[in-house]
Scaffold this active site. Structure first.
Site, PDB file in Angstrom:
ATOM      1  N   GLY A  96       0.855  -1.195   0.000  1.00 25.50           N
ATOM      2  CA  GLY A  96       0.000   0.000   0.000  1.00 25.50           C
ATOM      3  C   GLY A  96       0.881   1.232   0.000  1.00 25.50           C
TER       4      GLY A  96
ATOM      5  N   GLY B 248      -0.331   4.774  -0.936  1.00 24.17           N
ATOM      6  CA  GLY B 248      -1.536   5.250  -0.236  1.00 24.17           C
ATOM      7  C   GLY B 248      -1.280   6.478   0.624  1.00 24.17           C
TER       8      GLY B 248
ATOM      9  N   LEU C 215      -1.967   7.013   3.875  1.00 23.61           N
ATOM     10  CA  LEU C 215      -1.377   6.801   5.196  1.00 23.61           C
ATOM     11  C   LEU C 215       0.143   6.674   5.101  1.00 23.61           C
ATOM     12  CD1 LEU C 215      -2.033   6.075   8.269  1.00 23.61           C
ATOM     13  CD2 LEU C 215      -1.562   3.744   7.553  1.00 23.61           C
TER      14      LEU C 215
ATOM     15  N   LYS D 284      -4.855  -0.805  12.545  1.00 23.59           N
ATOM     16  CA  LYS D 284      -6.249  -1.061  12.847  1.00 23.59           C
ATOM     17  C   LYS D 284      -7.100  -0.760  11.603  1.00 23.59           C
ATOM     18  CE  LYS D 284      -8.823   2.379  14.161  1.00 23.59           C
ATOM     19  NZ  LYS D 284      -8.835   3.606  13.352  1.00 23.59           N
TER      20      LYS D 284
ATOM     21  N   ASP E 107      -1.599   0.957  17.355  1.00 25.53           N
ATOM     22  CA  ASP E 107      -2.663   1.857  17.772  1.00 25.53           C
ATOM     23  C   ASP E 107      -1.930   3.174  18.005  1.00 25.53           C
ATOM     24  OD1 ASP E 107      -4.303   3.493  19.433  1.00 25.53           O
ATOM     25  OD2 ASP E 107      -5.541   1.737  19.801  1.00 25.53           O
ATOM     26  N   HIS E 108      -2.069   4.111  17.068  1.00 28.02           N
ATOM     27  CA  HIS E 108      -1.161   5.263  17.125  1.00 28.02           C
ATOM     28  C   HIS E 108      -1.374   6.122  18.380  1.00 28.02           C
ATOM     29  CE1 HIS E 108      -4.495   7.476  15.245  1.00 28.02           C
ATOM     30  NE2 HIS E 108      -3.902   8.588  15.622  1.00 28.02           N
TER      31      HIS E 108
ATOM     32  N   LYS F  17       1.417   8.497  21.397  1.00 25.49           N
ATOM     33  CA  LYS F  17       1.338   9.921  21.743  1.00 25.49           C
ATOM     34  C   LYS F  17       2.013  10.144  23.098  1.00 25.49           C
ATOM     35  CE  LYS F  17      -2.877  10.730  19.095  1.00 25.49           C
ATOM     36  NZ  LYS F  17      -2.603  11.671  18.026  1.00 25.49           N
TER      37      LYS F  17
ATOM     38  N   GLU G  89     -13.225  15.564  17.402  1.00 28.31           N
ATOM     39  CA  GLU G  89     -12.523  15.906  16.165  1.00 28.31           C
ATOM     40  C   GLU G  89     -13.328  16.938  15.398  1.00 28.31           C
ATOM     41  OE1 GLU G  89     -10.333  12.641  14.039  1.00 28.31           O
ATOM     42  OE2 GLU G  89     -12.076  11.564  14.782  1.00 28.31           O
TER      43      GLU G  89
ATOM     44  N   ASP H  11     -14.232   2.576  14.880  1.00 26.42           N
ATOM     45  CA  ASP H  11     -13.091   3.369  14.421  1.00 26.42           C
ATOM     46  C   ASP H  11     -12.259   3.934  15.578  1.00 26.42           C
ATOM     47  OD1 ASP H  11     -11.620   4.716  12.325  1.00 26.42           O
ATOM     48  OD2 ASP H  11     -12.556   6.580  12.996  1.00 26.42           O
TER      49      ASP H  11
ATOM     50  N   HIS I  91      -8.545   3.045  20.254  1.00 22.72           N
ATOM     51  CA  HIS I  91      -7.886   4.172  20.924  1.00 22.72           C
ATOM     52  C   HIS I  91      -8.453   4.430  22.327  1.00 22.72           C
ATOM     53  CE1 HIS I  91      -6.343   4.696  17.005  1.00 22.72           C
ATOM     54  NE2 HIS I  91      -7.274   5.486  16.522  1.00 22.72           N
TER      55      HIS I  91
ATOM     56  N   LYS J 181     -10.814  20.301  17.642  1.00 18.61           N
ATOM     57  CA  LYS J 181     -10.111  19.077  17.992  1.00 18.61           C
ATOM     58  C   LYS J 181      -9.661  19.181  19.444  1.00 18.61           C
ATOM     59  CE  LYS J 181      -6.309  16.191  16.275  1.00 18.61           C
ATOM     60  NZ  LYS J 181      -7.020  15.035  15.737  1.00 18.61           N
TER      61      LYS J 181
END
Ligand code: BG6
Length: 511
Positions: free
Chosen positions: A29, A32, A34, A172, A201-202, A206, A240, A259, A264, A369
């Site tokens: 990918g 793409g 991402l 995910k 899982d981003h 963080k 968001e 999602d 998350h 956000k």
């Protein structure tokens, strides 16, 4: 305002980041969105900071036809969008290590080409078969690619290597319900060992989410309060302002519960509420997270209305301009019932948290956000001040802000200067970026570096994924059977009122 400073002490020496060892990436990918927005830019940042090995290359694979050169140009162009002042020479060095193979993911030929090119590049860049396969493709392609990698033994290490040195990264969603998640895990484990699988899982990359662990387990003053005796409730909010961002095809089949909530939000909840792990080793942390998720009180299908609400944005006003509702977004099927907002009230049935409500809420197309975790402490038991009734003494809160700026805020009551006893809210605020004087790294940088270093701590393990799905199955089933009315909120809303169905005093309100 009092100045808060981070004191740089002798432990600074221990904070020197470890650079990755030799790694060959194979990205499926590769052309793409991402891959361009997150993966290459983060790898470049690591390269710029000299955290990548000189023994590194990346092969992009995809259905689009590109020459190596055209692929490099596309990567360069995208990196320059996010970092236009970068050193041209450095960027040229970085992209010279990029290669491209086009092919059909279901055809053996592509994997044979990968085999040939990795052998050639391993020799050229002095690698010993250390490899990361990265699936940046839509989930329906996962099984096809996993099977092919397995059948052609591409996940097996070179003769001298160890199995953990060949890794697979998947993004995910890990399945779309419990059955499909189990099928995916079975397929993965047919060919690979769990120690080779890195489920991203981003949110776990963080800074503030990781800082929760330091905050909780490297300070002795808060942990004694971190329980049902002192905490009244906990909120985890992800608001968001963006809508679908041309992802209607994916999003309409997912919705906010799949999602954001299943992954998350539940992962953040686990970080806030888990017991202290024995050590910071990957499985110690992941064992505690799984144990916590297992303690969440299950909700049965006929209780869903009491504990969950869903909503969808209708037309509204965003940044002063009229904005369309979800149903009018490009690619959304007529009459779609997909939720763009979900709020849930969860209880954790264990010694520490019994009867403390955890409110988890997330929504798209809200006024701004904001990602935050708010711990609200219990009210003082009695007011000894003539001027204040108990209700006039606000409860202490501790707020971790994850986005847009990472920081920590503790609200306290203080005496207002003067002869009368009057109270005032005092906010102790720490903005990480200001205090530490560094730009917060993109979550993907940390996760990619950890993956290259073979550290799985911040990656989701199979058991956590399955427990989270199990918990949410009654909700998905109830909503699929249309058991609950879909509430509508205006795009750009700063308050979502239908939440008072769950609890009046904790309305979702973005100030
Ligand atoms: C992704 C979701 O996992 O996270 C998106 O698929 C969402 O729908 C995104 O917009 C939010 O991530 P962040 O880091 O911008 O809060």
């Amino acid at each position: 305002m009092a100045k808060i400073e981070a004191k740089i002490d002798h432990r600074e020496m221990l904070c020197v980041e470890t650079a990755a060892g030799p790694t060959g990436f194979v990205v499926f990918g590769a052309s793409g969105d991402l891959a361009h927005r997150k993966l290459y830019t983060s790898l470049y940042e690591l390269y710029r900071r000299e955290l990548m090995s000189q023994c590194f290359y990346l092969i992009g694979c995809g259905r689009s036809q590109y020459s190596h050169e055209a692929f490099r140009e596309a990567v360069k162009k995208n990196i320059l969008v996010s970092d236009h002042t970068t050193d041209e020479q450095k960027l040229a060095e970085f992209i010279s290590r990029f290669y491209y193979l086009s092919g059909d993911y279901s055809q053996t030929q592509l994997y044979q080409d990968i085999c040939d090119l990795t052998t050639e590049l391993d020799a050229k860049y002095c690698l010993d078969g250390n490899r990361i396969f990265y699936l940046s493709v839509p989930p329906f392609l996962y099984e096809t690619i996993i099977e092919k990698l397995g059948e052609l033994h591409l996940m097996c290490p070179a003769a001298s290597g160890q199995i953990e040195n060949v890794r697979l990264v998947i993004e995910k969603p890990f399945g779309r319900d419990l059955d499909s998640a189990r099928r995916l895990d079975e397929k993965l484990l047919l060919y690979f060992d769990e120690s080779q699988i890195y489920r991203i899982d981003h949110y776990l990359g963080k800074e503030t989410v990781q800082n929760l662990l330091i905050f909780r387990f490297a300070n002795s003053i808060f942990e004694p309060l971190w329980n049902r005796n002192f905490i009244e409730h906990v909120q985890i909010n992800i608001a968001e302002s963006v809508g679908l961002e041309h992802r209607a095809g994916y999003y309409d089949k997912s919705g906010a519960l799949r999602d954001m909530f299943q992954n998350h939000m539940l992962q953040m909840l686990a970080m806030v509420a888990m017991e202290p792990p024995v050590s910071f080793a990957a499985d110690s942390v992941r064992d505690e997270k799984a144990k916590l998720l297992r303690s969440i009180r299950p909700v049965t299908a006929n209780q869903v209305d009491q504990f969950f609400v869903r909503g969808q944005y209708g037309p509204g006003v965003v940044d002063g301009k009229e904005a369309r509702g979800y149903l009018a977004e490009e690619g959304v099927p007529t009459g779609s019932k997909t939720e763009t907002f979900v709020a849930g009230k969860l209880f954790i049935d264990n010694w520490r948290w019994k009867d403390v409500p955890f409110y988890l809420r997330t929504g798209k197309r809200l006024s701004r956000k904001l990602t935050e975790i708010i711990i609200t402490f219990k009210q003082v038991p009695h007011s000894m001040f003539d001027t204040s009734d108990l209700v006039d003494i606000p409860q202490n809160t501790l707020r971790f802000q994850i986005q847009p700026n990472e920081g920590m805020y503790l609200s306290l009551q203080a005496k207002r200067p003067g002869s009368k006893i009057c109270m005032s809210n005092l906010d102790m605020a720490v903005d990480y970026q200001k205090v530490f004087g560094v730009k917060m790294p993109e979550a993907y940088q940390r996760l990619l570096l950890d993956c290259m270093l073979g550290d799985q701590t911040l990656f989701t393990r199979r058991d956590s994924v399955e427990i989270a799905w199990q918990l949410l199955m009654p909700v998905l089933e109830s909503w699929r059977n249309d058991g609950q009315k879909l509430n509508v909120y205006p795009a750009g809303a700063s308050k979502v009122n239908f939440l008072d169905k769950i609890e009046k005093e904790t309305l979702f309100s973005l100030k």
